[in-house]
Design a protein around this motif. Structure first.
Motif, PDB file in Angstrom:
ATOM      1  N   ARG A 220     -16.453  -7.280  -3.104  1.00 50.30           N
ATOM      2  CA  ARG A 220     -15.396  -7.948  -3.309  1.00 50.30           C
ATOM      3  C   ARG A 220     -14.831  -8.711  -4.252  1.00 50.30           C
ATOM      4  O   ARG A 220     -15.301  -9.436  -4.213  1.00 50.30           O
ATOM      5  CB  ARG A 220     -14.518  -8.375  -1.923  1.00 50.30           C
ATOM      6  CG  ARG A 220     -13.398  -9.121  -1.662  1.00 50.30           C
ATOM      7  CD  ARG A 220     -12.937  -9.580  -0.366  1.00 50.30           C
ATOM      8  NE  ARG A 220     -11.232  -9.735  -0.796  1.00 50.30           N
ATOM      9  CZ  ARG A 220     -10.182 -10.748  -1.705  1.00 50.30           C
ATOM     10  NH1 ARG A 220     -11.326 -11.352  -1.731  1.00 50.30           N
ATOM     11  NH2 ARG A 220      -9.633 -10.530  -1.040  1.00 50.30           N
TER      12      ARG A 220
ATOM     13  N   THR B  62      -5.133   3.774  -9.901  1.00 48.34           N
ATOM     14  CA  THR B  62      -6.745   3.340  -9.467  1.00 48.34           C
ATOM     15  C   THR B  62      -6.992   2.599  -8.922  1.00 48.34           C
ATOM     16  O   THR B  62      -7.535   3.123  -8.133  1.00 48.34           O
ATOM     17  CB  THR B  62      -7.283   2.812 -10.745  1.00 48.34           C
ATOM     18  OG1 THR B  62      -7.009   2.646 -12.760  1.00 48.34           O
ATOM     19  CG2 THR B  62      -8.935   2.712 -11.002  1.00 48.34           C
ATOM     20  N   ALA B  63      -6.156   1.523  -8.676  1.00 46.53           N
ATOM     21  CA  ALA B  63      -5.787   0.971  -7.173  1.00 46.53           C
ATOM     22  C   ALA B  63      -5.255   1.353  -6.008  1.00 46.53           C
ATOM     23  O   ALA B  63      -5.559   1.225  -4.935  1.00 46.53           O
ATOM     24  CB  ALA B  63      -5.870  -0.645  -7.187  1.00 46.53           C
TER      25      ALA B  63
ATOM     26  N   TYR C 171     -10.655  -5.655  -5.668  1.00 45.25           N
ATOM     27  CA  TYR C 171     -10.104  -4.360  -5.488  1.00 45.25           C
ATOM     28  C   TYR C 171     -11.898  -5.188  -4.409  1.00 45.25           C
ATOM     29  O   TYR C 171     -12.750  -6.219  -3.870  1.00 45.25           O
ATOM     30  CB  TYR C 171     -11.062  -4.152  -6.002  1.00 45.25           C
ATOM     31  CG  TYR C 171     -10.303  -3.587  -7.566  1.00 45.25           C
ATOM     32  CD1 TYR C 171      -9.763  -2.520  -7.565  1.00 45.25           C
ATOM     33  CD2 TYR C 171      -9.975  -4.936  -8.657  1.00 45.25           C
ATOM     34  CE1 TYR C 171      -8.758  -1.551  -8.940  1.00 45.25           C
ATOM     35  CE2 TYR C 171      -8.837  -3.898  -9.592  1.00 45.25           C
ATOM     36  CZ  TYR C 171      -8.217  -3.517  -9.609  1.00 45.25           C
ATOM     37  OH  TYR C 171      -6.865  -2.397 -10.460  1.00 45.25           O
ATOM     38  N   GLY C 172     -12.026  -3.891  -3.385  1.00 43.40           N
ATOM     39  CA  GLY C 172     -12.839  -4.273  -2.445  1.00 43.40           C
ATOM     40  C   GLY C 172     -14.461  -3.435  -2.595  1.00 43.40           C
ATOM     41  O   GLY C 172     -14.379  -2.996  -4.539  1.00 43.40           O
TER      42      GLY C 172
ATOM     43  N   GLU D 214     -14.758   0.237  -4.927  1.00 45.66           N
ATOM     44  CA  GLU D 214     -13.517   0.621  -5.584  1.00 45.66           C
ATOM     45  C   GLU D 214     -13.557   0.797  -6.941  1.00 45.66           C
ATOM     46  O   GLU D 214     -13.916  -0.700  -7.906  1.00 45.66           O
ATOM     47  CB  GLU D 214     -11.922  -0.144  -5.282  1.00 45.66           C
ATOM     48  CG  GLU D 214     -11.604  -0.578  -3.467  1.00 45.66           C
ATOM     49  CD  GLU D 214     -11.143  -0.568  -3.276  1.00 45.66           C
ATOM     50  OE1 GLU D 214     -10.041  -0.645  -2.431  1.00 45.66           O
ATOM     51  OE2 GLU D 214     -10.245  -2.045  -3.652  1.00 45.66           O
ATOM     52  N   MET D 215     -13.423   1.600  -7.476  1.00 47.37           N
ATOM     53  CA  MET D 215     -13.092   1.596  -8.681  1.00 47.37           C
ATOM     54  C   MET D 215     -11.870   0.833  -9.918  1.00 47.37           C
ATOM     55  O   MET D 215     -10.654   1.129  -9.405  1.00 47.37           O
ATOM     56  CB  MET D 215     -12.501   3.524  -9.537  1.00 47.37           C
ATOM     57  CG  MET D 215     -12.837   3.374 -10.974  1.00 47.37           C
ATOM     58  SD  MET D 215     -12.311   4.990 -11.335  1.00 47.37           S
ATOM     59  CE  MET D 215     -13.607   5.916 -10.514  1.00 47.37           C
TER      60      MET D 215
ATOM     61  N   ARG E 209       0.238  -1.793   0.115  1.00 47.45           N
ATOM     62  CA  ARG E 209      -0.037  -0.432   0.444  1.00 47.45           C
ATOM     63  C   ARG E 209       0.773   1.456   0.037  1.00 47.45           C
ATOM     64  O   ARG E 209       0.344   2.326  -0.054  1.00 47.45           O
ATOM     65  CB  ARG E 209      -1.260   0.034   1.346  1.00 47.45           C
ATOM     66  CG  ARG E 209      -2.061  -1.450   1.286  1.00 47.45           C
ATOM     67  CD  ARG E 209      -3.194  -0.778  -0.087  1.00 47.45           C
ATOM     68  NE  ARG E 209      -3.614  -1.927  -0.049  1.00 47.45           N
ATOM     69  CZ  ARG E 209      -5.051  -1.731  -1.028  1.00 47.45           C
ATOM     70  NH1 ARG E 209      -4.976  -1.270  -2.120  1.00 47.45           N
ATOM     71  NH2 ARG E 209      -6.319  -2.810  -0.866  1.00 47.45           N
TER      72      ARG E 209
ATOM     73  N   LEU F 294     -16.961  -0.724 -11.538  1.00 41.24           N
ATOM     74  CA  LEU F 294     -16.851  -0.399 -10.293  1.00 41.24           C
ATOM     75  C   LEU F 294     -17.061  -2.378  -9.655  1.00 41.24           C
ATOM     76  O   LEU F 294     -17.488  -2.381 -10.098  1.00 41.24           O
ATOM     77  CB  LEU F 294     -17.076   0.413  -9.555  1.00 41.24           C
ATOM     78  CG  LEU F 294     -17.442   2.352 -10.653  1.00 41.24           C
ATOM     79  CD1 LEU F 294     -19.111   2.829  -9.611  1.00 41.24           C
ATOM     80  CD2 LEU F 294     -15.918   2.830  -9.802  1.00 41.24           C
TER      81      LEU F 294
END
Length: 267
Positions: free
Chosen positions: A222, A90-91, A152-153, A156-157, A56, A218
């Motif tokens: 998850r 993006t992420a 992705y959660g 999230e995009m 992260r 999107l």
């Protein structure tokens, strides 16, 4: 390191890994010069020659010297060297490529066993449950070994409508969860026009036509996505042109069918 410095660290040969890779989510620890202790990450793909890890926050990838991967068969510790780093805007994550150094035969066998077994499971999913079921066993295996895992959660995009540089130019297959595709109508109203379940293919058009994404994608829940990115696809095109062409056709036809259905609902 700044985002510009991170992306400048990505060499022209970024991800031109000669060994087959497979998307997988495994816990990883690594150590290096100047690190007070071990740092934790998650793998995005793995091959016998190296691993792509996700963190992260940025790190000095050049200082990485040792790495431990927690394989299903048990932890594997290897000497390693960081090769590149890339910020996925993006992420909001950092991807770092790490090469293994001086592997003994036992370590190579353990890595091969996992890559081949994970690739077999992924190929089976593509054949039985995806829009790519007509690609055949050999083709599904080739795609599995050119893949990366994307997670992705909820909310999230994945990519943004019209984006060219700031969104992944990748082909995605939903493996778990639900993805929503959204269009901006008349420049102001966001309208959901498709809900994608496991097995459905999306994205990829910017890679073929050098245009921005036609919609926003999107994660509704998850999601776990199989990703063929813009660096893996040219390798696939060179090594397995028939498989690459069939993949491109599937992506294009799926996009056209969704656009046609959306237009019919609006009239």
């Amino acid at each position: 390191m700044t985002s510009a410095e991170i992306n400048r660290s990505k060499p022209a040969s970024y991800e031109s890994r000669s060994d087959p890779r497979v998307g997988c989510e495994l816990p990883v620890e690594f150590w290096g010069d100047g690190m007070s202790g071990s740092l934790r990450a998650t793998s995005r793909d793995l091959s016998v020659g190296g691993v792509c890890i996700l963190t992260r926050s940025p790190l000095d990838y050049r200082s990485i010297g040792n790495l431990r991967i927690h394989l299903p068969s048990g932890p594997l510790s290897v000497r390693a060297a960081g090769r590149w780093q890339h910020w996925d805007r993006t992420a909001g994550v950092i991807l770092t490529g790490v090469a293994f150094q001086g592997l003994d035969e036992r370590s190579q066998d353990l890595l091969w066993d996992h890559v081949l077994e994970a690739g077999k499971q992924l190929a089976r999913f593509l054949l039985r449950h995806s829009h790519l079921r007509d690609i055949g066993i050999d083709g599904a295996s080739a795609l599995a070994h050119a893949s990366r895992l994307a997670l992705y959660g909820p909310g999230e995009m994945i990519y943004r409508e019209g984006a060219v540089q700031d969104s992944p130019r990748s082909i995605f297959v939903v493996q778990e969860g639900e993805v929503v595709l959204r269009l901006r109508v008349r420049g102001a109203i966001d309208t959901d026009f498709a809900s994608l379940k496991p097995g459905e293919v999306f994205g990829g058009l910017p890679m073929f036509a050098d245009v921005g994404h036609h919609e926003t994608a999107l994660a509704r829940t998850r999601v776990r996505l199989i990703e063929i990115d813009e660096r893996a696809y040219p390798h696939l095109l060179r090594s397995r042109p028939g498989v690459a062409q069939q993949l491109a056709n599937t992506v294009t036809l799926a996009h056209a069918a969704r656009m046609r259905a959306s237009f019919q609902r609006s009239v």
